[in-house]
Design a protein around this motif. Structure first.
Motif, short mmCIF file in Angstrom:
data_model
loop_
_atom_site.label_atom_id
_atom_site.label_comp_id
_atom_site.label_asym_id
_atom_site.label_seq_id
_atom_site.Cartn_x
_atom_site.Cartn_y
_atom_site.Cartn_z
N LEU A 146 0.83 -1.20 0.00
CA LEU A 146 0.00 0.00 0.00
C LEU A 146 0.87 1.25 0.00
N ASP A 150 -2.88 5.53 -1.66
CA ASP A 150 -3.94 4.53 -1.82
C ASP A 150 -5.07 4.71 -0.80
N HIS A 159 -7.45 1.79 -2.04
CA HIS A 159 -7.19 1.28 -3.38
C HIS A 159 -6.12 0.20 -3.30
N GLU A 161 -3.80 -2.14 -5.36
CA GLU A 161 -3.25 -2.25 -6.72
C GLU A 161 -2.64 -3.62 -6.94
N ASP A 168 -6.80 -4.89 -9.73
CA ASP A 168 -7.03 -3.79 -8.80
C ASP A 168 -8.42 -3.93 -8.18
N LYS A 170 -11.14 -2.18 -4.74
CA LYS A 170 -11.37 -1.20 -3.68
C LYS A 170 -11.82 -1.94 -2.41
#
Length: 208
Positions: A146, A150, A159, A161, A168, A170
């Motif tokens: 992270l 993010d 977020h 990734e 990706d 959420k």
């Protein structure tokens, strides 16, 4: 130690997996599965009949192979016969094993508090990393990678990734977790990685 000979059939399967973009670990798992099937068969695996494929599945069942390993091998066999051998009909003779799904253990508020308090010091870094893993349902590797950017406090989202499967996604950010992350940031002032390692240009590792 002698190097294992790569047959043209195995080389073709490896090329097919590379074309599909299958990762290195998954490739190795597929190759191991086909080797196990070939060992059971006693001859090149592409010559197997539907009845022999059924016998192999029965053999795995009788041997007590776990549903997870059973299904991993079936996935490899489906790829091998369907893609490398062009024998789509063989897929109809393969069955996946159903995995038992026990109910998850839900910790009480007190147990979560004890878990968080066990985070090693000094500072809040490990406690915050543990909190974001449990509170947002992130895997250890996802927490480690992270970045400060993010954390979306406006929309209360995290977020992630390139999480599982390289995708990706959420995750929800709880108000209490946001406060903990803010305290952690005020304490260490990270600039890139949310949880930097040593040196700080690298993220913390899952082992840590």
């Amino acid at each position: 130690m002698t190097e294992e000979r790569t047959t043209p059939l195995r080389e073709r399967m490896i090329e097919d997996m590379r074309i599909r973009g299958i990762g290195e670990k998954a490739q190795q798992s597929h190759i191991r599965a086909i080797k196990d099937f070939a060992s059971f068969l006693g001859r090149p695996p592409d010559t197997a009949t539907p009845e022999e494929l059924r016998s192999y599945q029965l053999h795995m069942t009788n041997a007590g192979v776990s549903p997870s390993t059973f299904n991993v091998r079936i996935v490899a066999l489906r790829f091998f016969f369907g893609t490398t051998c062009g024998r789509e009909d063989m897929k109809g003779h393969m069955q996946f094993r159903r995995k038992p799904r026990p109910l998850p253990i839900v910790l009480s508020v007190e147990e979560v508090a004890e878990l968080m308090a066990a985070g090693p010091g000094p500072g809040l870094k490990y406690r915050a990393a543990l909190g974001i893993s449990y509170g947002a349902g992130l895997r250890a590797s996802e927490v480690c990678h992270l970045k400060v950017s993010d954390i979306d406090s406006n929309r209360m989202l995290i977020h992630v990734e390139e999480g599982k499967g390289g995708k990706d996604r959420k995750a929800m950010l709880a108000p209490g977790l946001l406060e903990l992350l803010r305290d952690c940031w005020r304490e260490a002032r990270p600039q890139g990685w949310l949880f930097p390692g040593k040196p700080k240009i690298n993220p913390i590792s899952p082992r840590q």
